[in-house]
Design a protein around this motif. Structure first.
Motif, short mmCIF file in Angstrom:
data_model
loop_
_atom_site.label_atom_id
_atom_site.label_comp_id
_atom_site.label_asym_id
_atom_site.label_seq_id
_atom_site.Cartn_x
_atom_site.Cartn_y
_atom_site.Cartn_z
N ARG A 212 0.88 -1.18 0.00
CA ARG A 212 0.00 0.00 0.00
C ARG A 212 0.92 1.22 0.00
NH1 ARG A 212 -2.50 2.98 4.53
NH2 ARG A 212 -0.44 2.51 5.38
N ASP A 213 1.35 1.63 -1.19
CA ASP A 213 2.32 2.71 -1.29
C ASP A 213 1.63 4.03 -1.63
OD1 ASP A 213 1.66 2.43 -3.95
OD2 ASP A 213 3.59 1.59 -4.56
N ARG A 214 2.43 5.04 -1.87
CA ARG A 214 1.91 6.38 -2.13
C ARG A 214 1.00 6.40 -3.37
NH1 ARG A 214 3.68 10.99 0.02
NH2 ARG A 214 5.50 9.86 0.82
N GLU A 215 1.41 5.71 -4.41
CA GLU A 215 0.61 5.71 -5.63
C GLU A 215 -0.73 5.04 -5.43
OE1 GLU A 215 1.13 7.40 -8.43
OE2 GLU A 215 2.78 8.24 -7.26
N MET A 216 -0.73 3.98 -4.63
CA MET A 216 -2.00 3.30 -4.37
C MET A 216 -2.95 4.24 -3.63
SD MET A 216 -3.92 1.68 -1.86
CE MET A 216 -5.50 0.94 -2.27
N ILE A 217 -2.43 4.98 -2.65
CA ILE A 217 -3.27 5.92 -1.90
C ILE A 217 -3.75 7.04 -2.81
CG2 ILE A 217 -3.30 7.58 0.01
CD1 ILE A 217 -1.29 5.69 1.43
N ARG A 218 -2.88 7.53 -3.67
CA ARG A 218 -3.28 8.58 -4.62
C ARG A 218 -4.38 8.10 -5.55
NH1 ARG A 218 2.76 10.65 -6.35
NH2 ARG A 218 3.01 12.31 -4.79
N ASP A 235 -2.43 13.33 -1.26
CA ASP A 235 -1.01 13.43 -0.90
C ASP A 235 -0.85 13.61 0.60
OD1 ASP A 235 -0.08 13.10 -3.48
OD2 ASP A 235 -0.04 15.26 -3.91
N VAL A 236 -1.72 14.42 1.20
CA VAL A 236 -1.68 14.59 2.66
C VAL A 236 -2.02 13.28 3.33
CG1 VAL A 236 -2.76 15.76 4.61
CG2 VAL A 236 -2.21 17.05 2.53
N LEU A 237 -3.04 12.59 2.84
CA LEU A 237 -3.42 11.29 3.41
C LEU A 237 -2.26 10.31 3.32
CD1 LEU A 237 -5.64 9.40 4.55
CD2 LEU A 237 -6.22 8.84 2.17
N ALA A 238 -1.55 10.31 2.19
CA ALA A 238 -0.42 9.40 2.03
C ALA A 238 0.67 9.69 3.06
CB ALA A 238 0.14 9.51 0.61
N GLU A 239 0.96 10.95 3.30
CA GLU A 239 1.97 11.30 4.30
C GLU A 239 1.58 10.77 5.68
OE1 GLU A 239 4.96 12.70 4.05
OE2 GLU A 239 4.72 12.66 1.86
N VAL A 240 0.30 10.92 6.01
CA VAL A 240 -0.18 10.47 7.31
C VAL A 240 -0.16 8.94 7.40
CG1 VAL A 240 -2.21 10.40 8.81
CG2 VAL A 240 -1.58 12.53 7.67
N GLU A 241 -0.60 8.29 6.34
CA GLU A 241 -0.72 6.83 6.38
C GLU A 241 0.63 6.12 6.33
OE1 GLU A 241 -3.33 4.74 6.68
OE2 GLU A 241 -4.72 6.39 7.01
N LEU A 242 1.56 6.63 5.55
CA LEU A 242 2.81 5.91 5.35
C LEU A 242 3.74 5.96 6.56
CD1 LEU A 242 3.47 6.69 1.60
CD2 LEU A 242 2.68 4.56 2.62
#
Length: 337
Positions: A212-218, A235-242
């Protein structure tokens, strides 16, 4: 400004009764984050599902006070690829994206949790399927009951979170007030998303975690209909999730590709609001209508949100979801006839 009472000692772990033998820890008050609205009070909690610690989070207007009138409790249940942060995202310059802030201002006592193998909750060798999520909710409601004095709650689930909430409602109807199922799927027939996902079903059967990487979240913003969610928000969600790593459990994906239906509408006794984004690929209108028509409670609604896709809580038109959900949760009690 309402703030947590930091003079309160941390409570002693209490042995809980019930089928889980859950050990429940007390509230862990936290200072208000710099970007948290001044009118919102929050606190962290811990529950235990057997030996698995579960992280819980609460938001409401002002700190709880002895003797105050009870507020309606709403429990937000997250889906397969994100943690509970999806309900409390802060996106500077983009307006309110925290569903918990919004519903706290409506007067609700808002709760959420990270399921097993997600976020700040405990890690195991399991795949965190729907059945596991039901056990998480069993443990969580014991904490909520202790802290609020209430025994019935509203549940709002998105995507596989709706499946978790629905499966929980089947086994614990006495705990349910009203249910909101957003981005729900019943049998999955005709779903382009699940058809594509099923190509990986053998992987889900043999692996308990997936990438579940940044691209998947995007891709949450673009999978069904580009323009229905803001890529900058993802992008903000990805920062929080990763911060929790790039691996996420496969259990709910396996359930949705190989084991549907996991919620029997005839066993969901509470009032239900079904919410579907106009462009959501997880379930067709026909699939949801089939579920809706079998619900036994006449207090039910089916709402399609225009200009919205799968993630209704992070949609550009998220205010439509807030409005429909608030209206349903605050419906007057019908007069018996």
């Amino acid at each position: 400004m309402a703030k947590p009472d930091h003079s309160l000692p941390r409570r002693t772990l209490i042995k809980g009764a019930g089928v889980l033998g859950a050990t429940l820890a007390g509230a862990l008050p936290q200072a208000r984050a710099a970007d948290q609205p001044a009118d919102i009070w929050s606190s962290e909690y811990r529950a235990k599902k057997g030996d698995v610690p579960l992280w819980m989070y609460r938001k409401r207007l002002g700190a709880p006070k002895a003797g105050e009138a009870a507020r309606p409790v709403v429990v937000f249940v997250h889906g397969s690829s994100v943690t509970s942060r999806v309900f409390d995202l802060s996106v500077p310059g983009k307006g309110e994206y925290s569903t918990m802030n919004e519903f706290a201002r409506y007067g609700f006592d808002c709760w959420t949790l990270d399921h097993e193998n997600y976020g700040k909750s405990g890690r195991t060798s399991g795949n965190s399927d729907i059945a596991s999520g039901v056990e998480d909710l069993k443990a969580a409601v014991e904490v909520i009951t202790r802290e609020t004095g209430q025994r019935k709650f509203h549940f709002v689930g998105e995507s596989s979170g709706a499946l978790r909430a629905g499966a929980y409602a089947m086994v614990a109807p006495e705990r349910i007030d009203r249910l909101v199922f957003a981005a729900f799927t019943y049998k999955g027939e005709g779903s382009p998303t699940l058809t594509k996902r099923a190509e990986q079903v053998d992987y889900y059967r043999t692996h308990n975690m997936r990438k579940r990487d940044r691209e998947m979240i995007r891709s949450i913003a673009t999978r069904d209909k580009p323009g229905t969610s803001d890529p900058a928000v993802m992008d903000v969600l990805a920062e929080v999730e990763l911060q929790f790593g790039d691996q996420i459990p496969t259990g709910t994906y396996l359930d949705m590709t190989a084991n549907l239906p996991v919620v029997d509408p005839e066993k969901v006794l509470a009032p239900v609001l079904l919410v579907r984004g106009e462009f959501d690929g997880i379930a067709t209108v026909a699939d949801l209508e089939a579920f809706y028509n079998k619900l036994p409670n006449g207090d039910r609604q089916f709402v399609i949100l225009p200009g919205t896709a799968h993630s209704v809580v992070l949609a550009i038109n998220r205010a439509l979801f807030w409005h429909a959900t608030r209206a349903f949760l605050t419906m007057p009690t019908p007069i018996a006839t």
